[in-house]
Design a protein around this motif. Structure first.
Motif, PDB file in Angstrom:
ATOM      1  N   ILE A   1       0.980  -1.177  -0.129  1.00 32.53           N
ATOM      2  CA  ILE A   1      -0.052   0.143  -0.037  1.00 32.53           C
ATOM      3  C   ILE A   1       0.967   1.315   0.098  1.00 32.53           C
ATOM      4  CG2 ILE A   1      -1.714   1.264   1.661  1.00 32.53           C
ATOM      5  CD1 ILE A   1      -3.121  -1.109   2.081  1.00 32.53           C
ATOM      6  N   HIS A   2       1.900   1.198   0.644  1.00 32.75           N
ATOM      7  CA  HIS A   2       2.850   2.509   0.877  1.00 32.75           C
ATOM      8  C   HIS A   2       3.591   2.877  -0.590  1.00 32.75           C
ATOM      9  CE1 HIS A   2       5.972   5.193   2.071  1.00 32.75           C
ATOM     10  NE2 HIS A   2       6.840   4.318   2.007  1.00 32.75           N
ATOM     11  N   PRO A   3       4.269   1.911  -1.183  1.00 31.92           N
ATOM     12  CA  PRO A   3       4.657   2.327  -2.617  1.00 31.92           C
ATOM     13  C   PRO A   3       3.619   2.780  -3.484  1.00 31.92           C
ATOM     14  CG  PRO A   3       5.220   0.199  -1.995  1.00 31.92           C
ATOM     15  CD  PRO A   3       4.616   0.512  -0.695  1.00 31.92           C
TER      16      PRO A   3
ATOM     17  N   HIS B   1      10.477   2.324  -4.724  1.00 34.60           N
ATOM     18  CA  HIS B   1      11.755   2.867  -3.869  1.00 34.60           C
ATOM     19  C   HIS B   1      11.918   2.423  -2.584  1.00 34.60           C
ATOM     20  CE1 HIS B   1       8.088   4.288  -1.121  1.00 34.60           C
ATOM     21  NE2 HIS B   1       9.059   4.676  -0.342  1.00 34.60           N
ATOM     22  N   ASP B   2      11.229   1.403  -1.967  1.00 37.71           N
ATOM     23  CA  ASP B   2      11.609   0.675  -0.764  1.00 37.71           C
ATOM     24  C   ASP B   2      12.272  -0.552  -0.945  1.00 37.71           C
ATOM     25  OD1 ASP B   2      11.357   2.812   1.210  1.00 37.71           O
ATOM     26  OD2 ASP B   2       9.333   2.304   1.693  1.00 37.71           O
ATOM     27  N   THR B   3      11.957  -1.118  -2.207  1.00 42.90           N
ATOM     28  CA  THR B   3      12.537  -2.385  -2.473  1.00 42.90           C
ATOM     29  C   THR B   3      13.921  -2.974  -2.249  1.00 42.90           C
ATOM     30  OG1 THR B   3      12.904  -2.014  -4.755  1.00 42.90           O
ATOM     31  CG2 THR B   3      10.773  -2.941  -4.347  1.00 42.90           C
TER      32      THR B   3
ATOM     33  N   ALA C   1       7.559  12.825  -1.570  1.00 43.28           N
ATOM     34  CA  ALA C   1       5.988  11.692  -1.750  1.00 43.28           C
ATOM     35  C   ALA C   1       6.271  10.865  -0.599  1.00 43.28           C
ATOM     36  CB  ALA C   1       6.044  11.318  -3.116  1.00 43.28           C
ATOM     37  N   ASP C   2       7.263   9.939  -0.532  1.00 47.67           N
ATOM     38  CA  ASP C   2       7.569   9.030   0.604  1.00 47.67           C
ATOM     39  C   ASP C   2       7.302   9.608   1.786  1.00 47.67           C
ATOM     40  OD1 ASP C   2       8.390   6.736   1.916  1.00 47.67           O
ATOM     41  OD2 ASP C   2      10.409   7.667   1.859  1.00 47.67           O
ATOM     42  N   ARG C   3       7.933  10.907   2.131  1.00 53.73           N
ATOM     43  CA  ARG C   3       7.523  11.507   3.490  1.00 53.73           C
ATOM     44  C   ARG C   3       6.316  11.826   3.719  1.00 53.73           C
ATOM     45  NH1 ARG C   3      10.748  13.066   7.848  1.00 53.73           N
ATOM     46  NH2 ARG C   3      11.981  11.295   7.031  1.00 53.73           N
TER      47      ARG C   3
ATOM     48  N   HIS D   1       3.744  10.437   2.495  1.00 52.79           N
ATOM     49  CA  HIS D   1       2.654   9.426   2.638  1.00 52.79           C
ATOM     50  C   HIS D   1       2.902   9.121   4.206  1.00 52.79           C
ATOM     51  CE1 HIS D   1       1.160   5.000   2.894  1.00 52.79           C
ATOM     52  NE2 HIS D   1       0.095   5.678   2.733  1.00 52.79           N
ATOM     53  N   ASN D   2       4.223   8.921   4.709  1.00 51.27           N
ATOM     54  CA  ASN D   2       4.691   8.381   5.855  1.00 51.27           C
ATOM     55  C   ASN D   2       3.977   9.396   6.784  1.00 51.27           C
ATOM     56  OD1 ASN D   2       6.064   6.265   5.276  1.00 51.27           O
ATOM     57  ND2 ASN D   2       8.283   7.428   5.197  1.00 51.27           N
ATOM     58  N   MET D   3       4.014  10.646   6.603  1.00 49.83           N
ATOM     59  CA  MET D   3       3.487  11.360   7.880  1.00 49.83           C
ATOM     60  C   MET D   3       1.743  11.371   7.580  1.00 49.83           C
ATOM     61  SD  MET D   3       5.576  13.457   9.204  1.00 49.83           S
ATOM     62  CE  MET D   3       4.625  14.736   9.713  1.00 49.83           C
TER      63      MET D   3
HETATM   64 MN    MN Z   1       9.060   4.453   1.703  1.00 45.70          MN
END
Ligand code: MN
Length: 719
Positions: free
Chosen positions: A47-49, A72-74, A138-140, A142-144
């Protein structure tokens, strides 16, 4: 929940002819890699990526960026490797995934503003490609958005980092929307009470406020039009974080923050700004003390605007900024100017100016180009390409120019650390001192008690600070040597005529000579002799009439004393030459004869340049004052490499050059320079500069070359 087809549809909508295959493939690869992983929330990790990719489509980014969002996280979190990514998606995406993985390893720790600024710049520099920053943001984001699932200490840490580092980066890149959301989310976790209070109060009156803004805009527009002023008026509600900032800065409760809304009026000319202000003040009563004329007195960052707050319709306070369109542009540049201003108070140079142009252009392109692919093509990032950012072992960040070495880093910490530097560890591994540091490296300097700066360092240090410190040290050292050499020469000369050096130096004549010539003390006089600016004969002549001592019998001076003196001030052991059996005197090699280890050599006290080394038969030395010659020999242990030149006359024939090069390199000798000249008579002359360790090796090279078919003659070139 975001699904693959949402992402594909979104991209297809803004890039109609896009090849969506990389996104589909990235989805499959990401799903496989993250299989079985879950997020803190308990949801599947994928879901995150997916959400990150979705945010990137909302920013209308290109296919490679969206695919990178999915990937990005793979590499960081799964067994997937960069090699696999490259094999499947090519170099461009591999580079981006690599960039994002590297950024993922960096943790910001201190709260010092200067450090935060360096940290932001490091992130920009490390990203290389601006799209990596977009993916990171974008990563940050969604993490936020999902931060509530993390535990308390981690939550605060990430929120603080977002506020200190990522929101300002979004701001500078002109991604206002993201900046606003990041700041508000950060506030939510850093100060939940404040956040919810402001949120509630603002929400209560949203509809009312929208009506109100519309009303104010219309009234102002109408009134300005009456005076033939054409203008553009924009109104907005300030975001939660900026309201909070205001409450903090002015130390007031929410109810006293009157200007929740702000308006901007843009006009054509400077005089129209004041005209508009007059009309506005006639229309609504200005709040005393709130008018600021940043046109007459621009801010330090060149920001120009008129600011005023008026009591608008229904008695509500409204903040207005009035500026020309040109000032508006400069206001945007002002962010950059402000940012530059903070960099060590450095003066604006042209390169800096270019960087800011770049940021400004970026803002403009984002607005002007509706073709995102074209936009992204134009912005291969080389922002801050001239700087690197590295960490000290305790996490402090240092800014250095590109190409900087551990020695530059050491001198940046402290002069004494630089002087005593014997080695360095980068990211835990020992590296050579000439190693060029990279952004993100953690650098640890190893110092030694007896260690002193080496002249060779000057060849590879990058900062002027390090260069100046090394030169200063060497000059000082050279002077000590000059003094010792001067004393030795004077001893030798005194011995010859039967007067001690001490006696000569104490004489009235020498004292008055020193006064006349502005020489401060005896040491100064000895250095003058050592540097070769004055001969011992000249000094002797002051004390004893020339006739008396010129006939005096020459008595050889004890060499050991020289050795002792020179030995006292030199403790290193890398000098290629020893003086009277003692190593480590600063020397340079005569360009006239270019001696290499194995040649018979002699030292020569030059006029002002220390000791120069020549071959024993060099014409320059034979012609000079024997009193200034010193016995020297090669220091075999130092293993110094010298450059020798050889000239090869040969037949001009294809392939011969390759044969000769091969013959040289087969001797494990490096070629540093080569020049080839063809002569008229089917002949060629090649000159090679090669790195050799001694005369033997040079002879072997010459011998090997002589054996090459087509070579007519090989000779060593002096000078
Ligand atoms: Mn990430």
């Amino acid at each position: 929940m975001i699904r693959l087809h949402d992402i594909l549809d979104a991209v297809a909508a803004y890039i109609p002819d896009a090849d969506l295959e990389p996104i589909q493939k990235a989805y499959i690869f990401s799903a496989k890699s993250h299989k079985g992983q879950t997020r803190r929330s308990g949801e599947p990790y994928l879901i995150h990526p997916m959400e990150v990719a979705w945010i990137l489509t909302q920013m209308k980014l290109d296919v490679a960026s969206v695919a990178t969002g999915l990937l990005h996280d793979t590499v960081e979190d799964t067994v997937a490797t960069l090699e696999e990514v490259e094999a499947l998606f090519g170099e461009e995406i591999r580079e981006m995934v690599d960039g994002i993985t590297k950024l993922g390893k960096i943790r910001f720790q201190t709260t010092e503003e200067k450090q935060a600024e360096n940290f932001r710049k490091m992130i920009m520099a490390m990203a290389k490609d601006i799209r990596v920053i977009f993916v990171k943001l974008a990563d940050r984001l969604h993490n936020m958005r999902t931060l509530s699932h993390l535990l308390e200490p981690k939550r605060v840490e990430i929120a603080q980092e977002t506020l200190d580092i990522y929101a300002p980066i979004a701001n500078r890149l002109g991604i206002q929307q993201m900046k606003v959301e990041l700041e508000d989310l950060a506030l939510k976790y850093l100060k939940p009470d404040v956040f919810h209070m402001i949120e509630e109060r603002i929400a209560k009156r949203k509809v009312h406020r929208d009506h109100f803004m519309q009303e104010v805009r219309e009234i102002a527009q109408r009134e300005l039009a009456k005076h033939q002023l054409s203008c553009e008026i924009v109104g907005r509600t300030k975001h939660l974080f900026s309201i909070h900032r205001k409450m903090e800065a002015q130390n007031i409760p929410f109810d006293e923050v009157h200007d929740l809304v702000a308006f901007r009026i843009m006009v054509g000319t400077l005089s129209e700004c004041y005209e508009a202000l007059g009309i506005l003040h006639a229309l609504w009563k200005p709040v005393p003390g709130r008018f600021k004329d940043y046109i007459a007195m621009p801010k330090q960052n060149n920001y120009r605007s008129l600011h005023t707050t008026v009591v608008g319709p229904h008695g509500e306070r409204c903040e207005f900024q009035i500026r020309t369109r040109e000032m508006h542009d400069i206001a945007e540049r002002g962010i950059a100017a402000h940012w530059r201003y903070k960099e060590r108070g450095r003066k604006i140079d042209q390169q800096d100016e270019m960087k800011f142009k770049w940021v400004r252009q970026l803002l403009q392109w984002q607005r002007e180009l509706d073709e995102p692919a074209e936009f992204l093509d134009t912005i291969k990032l080389d922002l801050f390409a001239d700087d690197i950012y590295v960490f000290t072992p305790n996490g402090e960040l240092k800014e250095l120019p590109r190409g900087a070495t551990p020695i530059d880093f050491a001198y940046d910490i402290h002069t004494d650390v630089g002087h005593a530097c014997v080695g360095a560890r980068v990211n835990g591994r020992i590296i050579p001192l000439r190693y060029q540091l990279h952004s993100g490296d953690t650098v640890e300097i190893i110092t030694g008690k007896q260690k002193r700066p080496n002249k060779d360092w000057l060849q590879f240090v990058r900062t002027s600070r390090a260069k100046a410190k090394i030169r200063h040290y060497l000059r000082h050292e050279e002077r000590e040597q000059a003094e010792a050499i001067g004393r030795e020469l004077l001893d030798k000369a005194g011995h010859r005529v039967g007067v001690s050096a001490a006696k000569i130096l104490k004489s009235k004549e020498v004292a008055s000579f020193m006064v006349q010539h502005g020489i401060k003390d005896v040491e100064g006089l000895l250095a003058t002799i050592g540097y070769g600016k004055m001969t011992t004969d000249e000094v002797l002549a002051l004390v004893i009439p020339r006739e008396e001592w010129q006939q005096a019998e020459s008595v050889p001076a004890p060499a050991s004393k020289m050795s002792r003196l020179v030995g006292k001030i030199t403790r290193r052991s890398h000098s290629p030459v020893k003086i009277s059996g003692i190593s480590d005197v600063l020397v340079h090699f005569g360009k006239c004869c270019n001696p290499v280890p194995g040649d018979s050599i002699v030292g020569f006290v030059t006029r002002g340049r220390g000791v120069s080394i020549h071959t024993i038969d060099c014409a320059r030395v034979l012609a000079s004052d024997p009193a200034r010659c010193l016995p020297v020999e090669w220091n075999v242990e130092a293993g110094a490499v010298r450059i020798a030149k050889i000239r090869i006359s040969c037949v001009d024939r294809p392939g011969l050059l390759a044969k000769m090069t091969e013959a040289i390199t087969e001797q494990e000798v490096n070629i540093v320079e080569a020049s080839i000249r063809t002569m008229e008579d089917q002949k060629a002359v090649n000159v090679f500069s090669i790195e050799i360790s001694d005369l033997n090796q040079l002879r072997q090279v010459i011998h090997a070359l002589e054996k090459v078919k087509g070579v007519i003659a090989v000779e060593r070139v002096r000078g």
